[in-house]
Motif scaffolding. Structure first.
Motif, PDB file in Angstrom:
ATOM      1  N   ASN A 143       1.273  -1.400  -0.263  1.00  0.00           N
ATOM      2  CA  ASN A 143       0.017  -0.092  -0.362  1.00  0.00           C
ATOM      3  C   ASN A 143       0.790   1.208  -0.004  1.00  0.00           C
ATOM      4  O   ASN A 143       0.247   2.858   0.415  1.00  0.00           O
ATOM      5  CB  ASN A 143      -0.880  -0.122   1.201  1.00  0.00           C
ATOM      6  CG  ASN A 143      -2.040  -1.249   1.235  1.00  0.00           C
ATOM      7  OD1 ASN A 143      -1.395  -2.482   1.839  1.00  0.00           O
ATOM      8  ND2 ASN A 143      -2.972  -1.359   0.692  1.00  0.00           N
ATOM      9  N   SER A 185       2.184   4.390  -0.979  1.00  0.00           N
ATOM     10  CA  SER A 185       2.157   5.674  -1.945  1.00  0.00           C
ATOM     11  C   SER A 185       2.759   6.350  -2.536  1.00  0.00           C
ATOM     12  O   SER A 185       2.830   7.473  -3.403  1.00  0.00           O
ATOM     13  CB  SER A 185       0.649   6.376  -1.195  1.00  0.00           C
ATOM     14  OG  SER A 185       0.905   6.779  -0.013  1.00  0.00           O
ATOM     15  N   PRO A 189       4.831   3.757  -5.487  1.00  0.00           N
ATOM     16  CA  PRO A 189       3.688   2.373  -5.707  1.00  0.00           C
ATOM     17  C   PRO A 189       4.697   1.105  -6.188  1.00  0.00           C
ATOM     18  O   PRO A 189       5.801   1.506  -6.388  1.00  0.00           O
ATOM     19  CB  PRO A 189       3.027   3.290  -6.734  1.00  0.00           C
ATOM     20  CG  PRO A 189       3.277   4.766  -6.755  1.00  0.00           C
ATOM     21  CD  PRO A 189       4.659   4.651  -6.346  1.00  0.00           C
TER      22      PRO A 189
END
Length: 254
Positions: free
Chosen positions: A202, A204, A207
């Motif tokens: 996960n 961010s 990625p």
């Protein structure tokens, strides 16, 4: 960590354990404490864990770049008298580890990267000009993790202070530009060091497709995923991170 913290010459660093050295490189907004889990675990497993303070905000602006930091790491390894080391880096620290390995492959027995820059840089330095806005900085700091609670008030205060220090802000943006300039895509296929890639599913900031790209380009890499995990796997899931790393070290006889 304090009792294992040393200052010698121009170097400040954490050191614990005996055995093969694991030299850990922290990220842009990271500190030595980000690696508490690794620093407590591996000295009990026959490794010497060493975490130098990187001179991210203390070098001259001309030396505030990935290549200069890689040379700093090489000088530190020489200073410590290590023959070969395992390099472990998170975020910018991963990028520095990769660039060091490109320049000085003879010094690196193994490489470990997690949430590393070097291929994908849009996450670095783009948002820091919003200096005075505490809530904005808080949101940004929390977004680094899958679980926003990992971003403690102390950590947010630290990031906020950095963003509001004019010199540090300039250097942050200088590093971000340097990271883009030192993209590793063409170098990675020539780097045959055994590499462990540990990535948060996960993340961010860098990625998951970035991890897949690293795995594709590096000739001798193994990619491991950690679920419900953001950009700093060693902070969010220290136990799982350590277990993955130990298994890889044993498999590769490092």
């Amino acid at each position: 960590m304090d009792k294992h913290y040393k200052k010698e010459g121009k170097y400040s660093y954490f050191e614990a354990g005996e055995g093969t050295p694991i030299v850990i490189l922290h990220g842009l907004m990271g500190g030595l404490s980000n690696f508490d889990g690794v620093a407590q675990y591996f000295p009990t497993k026959g490794y010497k864990v060493v975490i130098p303070d990187l001179p991210i905000y203390t070098q001259s602006i001309l030396k505030t770049n990935v290549k200069s930091f890689a040379k700093y790491v090489k000088d530190f390894i020489t200073f410590k008298g290590f023959d070969k080391v395992i390099l472990l880096g998170n975020s910018l620290g991963g990028h520095i580890a990769l660039y060091h390995t490109k320049l000085y492959p003879e010094k690196v027995a193994g490489l470990v990267i997690t949430g590393s820059s070097g291929l994908y840089e849009s996450a670095m330095g783009d948002s820091y000009p919003r200096r005075g806005d505490y809530e904005y900085i808080k949101t940004k700091a929390e977004a680094v993790f899958y679980d926003p609670k990992i971003a403690t008030p102390e950590l947010i205060d630290e990031v906020y202070a950095t963003a509001n220090d004019r010199i540090k802000l300039i250097k942050t943006l200088t590093i971000a530009k340097s990271a883009i300039r030192h993209n590793m895509a063409k170098d990675l296929p020539k780097m045959d060091v055994e590499t462990c890639i540990i990535w948060g599913r996960n993340d961010s900031v860098t990625p998951p497709n970035v991890a897949e790209e690293f795995d594709k380009l590096l000739p001798n890499s193994t990619l491991y995923w950690i679920d419900k995990c953001g950009h700093a796997a060693m902070m969010e899931h220290p136990q799982e991170f350590n277990e993955i790393l130990e298994k890889w070290l044993i498999e590769k006889k490092l």
